[in-house]
Motif scaffolding. Structure first.
Motif, PDB file in Angstrom:
ATOM      1  N   GLU A 178       0.830  -1.207   0.000  1.00  0.00           N
ATOM      2  CA  GLU A 178       0.000   0.000   0.000  1.00  0.00           C
ATOM      3  C   GLU A 178       0.864   1.256   0.000  1.00  0.00           C
ATOM      4  OE1 GLU A 178      -4.144  -1.062   2.212  1.00  0.00           O
ATOM      5  OE2 GLU A 178      -2.330  -1.304   3.430  1.00  0.00           O
ATOM      6  N   LEU A 179       1.998   1.198   0.667  1.00  0.00           N
ATOM      7  CA  LEU A 179       2.931   2.327   0.640  1.00  0.00           C
ATOM      8  C   LEU A 179       3.437   2.545  -0.783  1.00  0.00           C
ATOM      9  CD1 LEU A 179       4.788   4.504   1.766  1.00  0.00           C
ATOM     10  CD2 LEU A 179       6.335   2.686   2.551  1.00  0.00           C
ATOM     11  N   CYS A 180       3.813   1.459  -1.466  1.00  0.00           N
ATOM     12  CA  CYS A 180       4.280   1.569  -2.850  1.00  0.00           C
ATOM     13  C   CYS A 180       3.195   2.193  -3.731  1.00  0.00           C
ATOM     14  CB  CYS A 180       4.667   0.194  -3.396  1.00  0.00           C
ATOM     15  SG  CYS A 180       6.165  -0.507  -2.670  1.00  0.00           S
ATOM     16  N   ALA A 181       1.955   1.735  -3.547  1.00  0.00           N
ATOM     17  CA  ALA A 181       0.844   2.271  -4.338  1.00  0.00           C
ATOM     18  C   ALA A 181       0.615   3.753  -4.026  1.00  0.00           C
ATOM     19  CB  ALA A 181      -0.423   1.469  -4.063  1.00  0.00           C
ATOM     20  N   PHE A 182       0.767   4.138  -2.755  1.00  0.00           N
ATOM     21  CA  PHE A 182       0.602   5.530  -2.331  1.00  0.00           C
ATOM     22  C   PHE A 182       1.641   6.417  -3.004  1.00  0.00           C
ATOM     23  CE2 PHE A 182       1.490   8.774   1.099  1.00  0.00           C
ATOM     24  CZ  PHE A 182       0.292   9.468   0.980  1.00  0.00           C
ATOM     25  N   ILE A 183       2.892   5.946  -3.030  1.00  0.00           N
ATOM     26  CA  ILE A 183       3.975   6.718  -3.645  1.00  0.00           C
ATOM     27  C   ILE A 183       3.787   6.790  -5.161  1.00  0.00           C
ATOM     28  CG2 ILE A 183       6.462   6.693  -4.128  1.00  0.00           C
ATOM     29  CD1 ILE A 183       6.868   5.631  -1.281  1.00  0.00           C
ATOM     30  N   GLU A 184       3.350   5.695  -5.757  1.00  0.00           N
ATOM     31  CA  GLU A 184       3.094   5.698  -7.198  1.00  0.00           C
ATOM     32  C   GLU A 184       1.966   6.676  -7.536  1.00  0.00           C
ATOM     33  OE1 GLU A 184       1.495   2.766 -10.773  1.00  0.00           O
ATOM     34  OE2 GLU A 184       2.195   1.874  -8.899  1.00  0.00           O
ATOM     35  N   ALA A 185       0.915   6.679  -6.717  1.00  0.00           N
ATOM     36  CA  ALA A 185      -0.199   7.597  -6.951  1.00  0.00           C
ATOM     37  C   ALA A 185       0.259   9.048  -6.862  1.00  0.00           C
ATOM     38  CB  ALA A 185      -1.317   7.331  -5.943  1.00  0.00           C
ATOM     39  N   GLY A 186       1.198   9.318  -5.956  1.00  0.00           N
ATOM     40  CA  GLY A 186       1.747  10.666  -5.848  1.00  0.00           C
ATOM     41  C   GLY A 186       2.466  11.076  -7.121  1.00  0.00           C
ATOM     42  N   HIS A 187       3.181  10.127  -7.713  1.00  0.00           N
ATOM     43  CA  HIS A 187       3.886  10.396  -8.969  1.00  0.00           C
ATOM     44  C   HIS A 187       2.884  10.717 -10.074  1.00  0.00           C
ATOM     45  CE1 HIS A 187       6.483   9.014 -12.508  1.00  0.00           C
ATOM     46  NE2 HIS A 187       7.084  10.074 -12.003  1.00  0.00           N
TER      47      HIS A 187
END
Length: 203
Positions: A178-187
């Motif tokens: 979920e952290l990876c997805a959160f960071i990707e969404a920020g990008h």
């Protein structure tokens, strides 16, 4: 990784051992709190012998920081054969996994090393530059055209990714995935702002 007194190692193996001990110690203290006396004790050698392998305390610090930076850059290098989206996700996953597993070492590098010891600032800057190049490479793979604000967006996203990974708490915020997805969404969100006219909301 402690050694026994009297153990004979080649110069390269001894340097590797001493740097490894420094990395272990960096996991629970700031760079300027690394004691060469303790490093030598853990290795089973005299402090004087430690300086047979390193010119100075700062030289030893540089060797430890370089090793940490090398490990970090290796952890964030995706397989060149991946498709663009998978490549970018592999970069994010490698970044997140490293920071979560080596949080204190990472904090010592990016929040402490450069400020405490100017002699290692160049190593930290080089590492940041390597990551920035990888992000730009990922953006090229995704087919993003160069835009005037792309560099600003890239730097802003890297700062966001760093802060998110450092402060993320599994029990409160979610899983590593979920952290990876959160960071990707920020990008994705930041990239979506590149061509949007920037105006202040009406009062």
């Amino acid at each position: 990784m402690s050694g026994k007194r009297g153990t004979r190692l080649t110069p390269d193996r001894r340097r590797e051992q001493l740097v490894g001990i420094g990395l272990e110690m960096l996991a629970d203290r700031a760079l300027d709190e690394l004691s060469t006396d303790e490093v030598a004790r853990r290795a089973g050698i005299s402090r004087g012998l430690l300086f047979h392998y390193f010119d100075s305390k700062r030289d030893f610090y540089r060797a430890v920081v370089r090793a940490a930076c090398d490990r970090f850059t290796a952890a964030t290098e995706p397989d060149a054969g991946l498709e663009p989206v998978a490549w970018m996700r592999a970069f994010i996953a490698g970044f997140v996994a490293y920071v979560l597993e080596h949080r204190q070492v990472y904090l010592a590098l990016v929040r402490g090393a450069a400020g405490s010891h100017p002699a290692v600032a160049d190593l930290v800057d080089e590492t940041r530059a390597t990551l920035a190049r990888r992000v730009r490479d990922g953006q090229r793979r995704l087919g993003l055209p160069q835009a005037p604000r792309l560099e600003v967006a890239t730097r802003a996203w890297m700062a966001f990714a760093e802060e998110a990974a450092i402060t993320w708490q599994m029990a409160e915020h979610g899983t590593e995935e979920e952290l990876c997805a959160f960071i990707e969404a920020g990008h994705v969100s930041l990239l979506g702002l590149l061509d949007r006219p920037q105006t202040l909301a009406p009062r």
